[in-house]
Design a protein around this motif. Structure first.
Motif, PDB file in Angstrom:
ATOM      1  N   GLY A  82     -35.596  -1.384  -7.445  1.00  0.00           N
ATOM      2  CA  GLY A  82     -36.042  -1.553  -8.836  1.00  0.00           C
ATOM      3  C   GLY A  82     -35.387  -2.821  -9.346  1.00  0.00           C
ATOM      4  N   PRO A  83     -35.626  -3.153 -10.633  1.00  0.00           N
ATOM      5  CA  PRO A  83     -35.021  -4.385 -11.158  1.00  0.00           C
ATOM      6  C   PRO A  83     -33.501  -4.391 -10.940  1.00  0.00           C
ATOM      7  N   ASN A  84     -33.030  -5.417 -10.258  1.00  0.00           N
ATOM      8  CA  ASN A  84     -31.601  -5.594  -9.969  1.00  0.00           C
ATOM      9  C   ASN A  84     -30.954  -4.407  -9.271  1.00  0.00           C
ATOM     10  N   LYS A  85     -31.734  -3.634  -8.536  1.00  0.00           N
ATOM     11  CA  LYS A  85     -31.183  -2.457  -7.869  1.00  0.00           C
ATOM     12  C   LYS A  85     -31.386  -2.580  -6.356  1.00  0.00           C
ATOM     13  N   LEU A  86     -30.277  -2.868  -5.674  1.00  0.00           N
ATOM     14  CA  LEU A  86     -30.321  -3.003  -4.220  1.00  0.00           C
ATOM     15  C   LEU A  86     -29.754  -1.747  -3.579  1.00  0.00           C
ATOM     16  N   GLU A  87     -30.290  -1.395  -2.421  1.00  0.00           N
ATOM     17  CA  GLU A  87     -29.741  -0.259  -1.691  1.00  0.00           C
ATOM     18  C   GLU A  87     -29.798  -0.572  -0.201  1.00  0.00           C
ATOM     19  N   ILE A  88     -28.716  -0.218   0.511  1.00  0.00           N
ATOM     20  CA  ILE A  88     -28.743  -0.387   1.961  1.00  0.00           C
ATOM     21  C   ILE A  88     -29.358   0.858   2.559  1.00  0.00           C
TER      22      ILE A  88
END
Ligand SMILES: [Zn+2]
Ligand SMILES: [Zn+2]
Length: 358
Positions: A14-20
Motif C-alpha cells: 500500500g502507500p509507503n508500506k513495504l513488506e518482505i
C-alpha cells in the motif's frame, strides 16, 4: 546453480508500506535471464512511486519494487546464448515493448506501449517486478556483462550513469573544451559532474546548498563549487566565463527555481538539459529563453543502451561511482535503508541493499 522455488522479495502492500514476503521465484521466458541479485540501490523514483502510484504500476500486494540492480546470472531462457550461468551482470530498467515505432528506433524508455503488458512492455521496478528480491527476471536487452574489476555495488548504480550519458547524447554530446554548470548535487548531478569531466569539459561548475554534497562534487571532478546560500550562481558563472554563461547547464535539483536559473546561467545559443523534475509546475521566462536562443532538452531514464557505455567508462577508470554508494543494508533492513536514503542519515547519497544477505 541451485535455484530455490521460493524467494524473499520486498512487496509494495500500500502507500509507503513495504513488506518482505516469501514469493515464487520467477522463471525466465525464452529471451530472459534469471538473475541472483547481489546489490540493489534505493532511488528517488522508488520513494515517489511508493507514496503515489506511477503510470501502469502493478497492484499493491504483488509489486516487487527496485530498478537499480546487479547480480549473477542463475539461469537462462530457452533461446539465450548471449549469457551463461555465472556471468556477472548489471541491468537497466526498461525493455520497452520491442514493437512500437519508438522502440524500433531505439527510444525504448519512451515506449509508445508504456505499461501495456499485453503488448510486451516491461520496465522492471516500474511496470513489472524489480530487484529488491533474491532473484529477478530480465529480458536480455536490459542486461549487460560487467568485468571483474567492477563491483556489484557500483554496477547497481549503472542506470544513473546511463541516464546522464543518454542526456549528453541527446544534447549532442561534444563538450570537449566547453563550460558545464550542474545545478543540484544529488546522485544525478554528481554523476553529471563526473561525466562532464570524463568528456573533457574545460570548466565544471556545481551549484548546491549543502557543503558536504558540494565537497563530494569536488571528488567527482568539479572545478568550482557554488553554495547558493553564499554566492549568486548566475553572477559567478557569468563572471567566470567572461560574461558569456555556461555552454551547457544540467538541471538536476528538481527545484521549481531550477529551470529558470538554468536558462539565466546558460550562454546565448547554449543548451539546458533537464534531468531532475519538480513535482509542481516550474516558472520559466520563455521570452528570455527565446531571446537568448537557449535550447532545452529533457531525458527520462537510461536510453539508447547507454548503460553499456557507462560500464565501459567504469572499466576504463574514467569515472567512479563508488564514492556515491555511502550506505549498505541487508534485505531484512529494507525500512532502515529507505529511511537512511530519504532522511539522508549520515550524509547518505545512494543506499545499497543486498537482497541475498539477511
Ligand atoms: Zn532510479
Ligand atoms: Zn515500445
Amino acid at each position: 546453480m541451485d535455484i530455490p522455488k521460493k524467494m524473499k522479495a520486498v512487496v509494495l502492500m500500500g502507500p509507503n508500506k513495504l513488506e518482505i514476503k516469501e514469493v515464487d521465484t520467477p522463471a525466465p521466458g525464452p529471451q530472459d535471464v534469471l538473475i541472483n541479485v547481489q546489490a540493489t540501490a534505493v532511488c528517488g523514483s522508488d520513494v515517489s512511486l511508493m507514496a503515489k502510484p506511477w503510470e501502469a504500476q502493478p497492484p499493491y500486494g504483488s509489486f516487487i519494487i527496485g530498478h537499480e540492480y546487479a547480480g549473477i546470472v542463475a539461469a537462462v531462457g530457452a533461446t539465450v546464448d548471449e549469457f551463461q550461468v555465472g556471468d556477472r551482470v548489471a541491468v537497466e530498467a526498461s525493455y520497452g515493448c520491442g514493437r512500437c515505432r519508438n522502440c524500433r528506433l531505439g527510444y525504448y524508455t519512451a515506449c509508445l506501449n508504456y505499461g501495456n503488458r499485453q503488448r510486451g512492455h516491461r520496465a522492471n521496478g516500474f511496470t513489472t517486478n524489480g530487484g529488491f528480491a533474491q532473484y529477478a527476471v530480465n529480458h536480455i536487452n536490459t542486461v549487460h556483462k560487467i568485468p571483474d574489476s567492477v563491483e556489484f555495488t557500483e554496477a547497481a548504480l549503472i542506470t544513473n550513469l546511463g541516464c546522464i550519458l543518454y542526456g549528453f547524447q541527446t544534447i549532442g554530446g561534444y563538450v570537449v573544451g566547453d563550460s558545464v554548470a550542474v545545478i543540484g548535487p544529488g546522485p544525478l548531478g554528481l554523476i553529471s559532474v563526473g561525466v562532464a569531466r570524463a568528456l573533457c569539459a574545460e570548466k565544471v561548475f556545481l551549484v548546491g546548498t549543502r557543503d558536504s554534497r558540494l565537497q563530494m562534487g569536488k571528488t567527482m571532478g568539479a572545478d568550482r563549487l557554488i553554495n547558493i546560500h553564499q554566492e549568486n550562481p548566475v553572477e559567478v558563472i557569468r563572471k567566470e566565463t567572461q560574461g558569456i554563461g555556461a555552454d551547457l547547464v544540467i538541471e538536476s535539483s528538481g527545484a521549481t527555481t531550477g529551470p529558470q536559473m538554468a536558462v539565466e546561467m546558460c550562454k546565448r545559443m547554449g543548451k539546458v538539459l533537464l534531468v531532475g523534475y519538480p513535482e509542481e509546475p516550474a516558472p520559466v521566462n520563455f521570452s528570455m529563453m527565446g531571446m537568448r536562443n537557449v535550447h532545452i532538452f529533457s531525458v527520462r531514464g537510461e536510453g539508447w543502451a547507454n548503460c553499456g557505455r557507462g560500464i565501459s567508462l567504469l572499466s576504463q577508470g574514467r569515472i567512479s561511482l563508488k564514492p556515491l554508494a555511502t550506505h549498505a543494508f541487508p534485505l531484512g533492513q529494507i525500512e532502515e535503508a529507505f529511511r537512511t536514503f530519504t532522511e539522508r542519515i549520515g550524509g547518505a547519497i545512494k543506499v545499497i541493499v543486498h537482497p541475498n544477505e539477511s
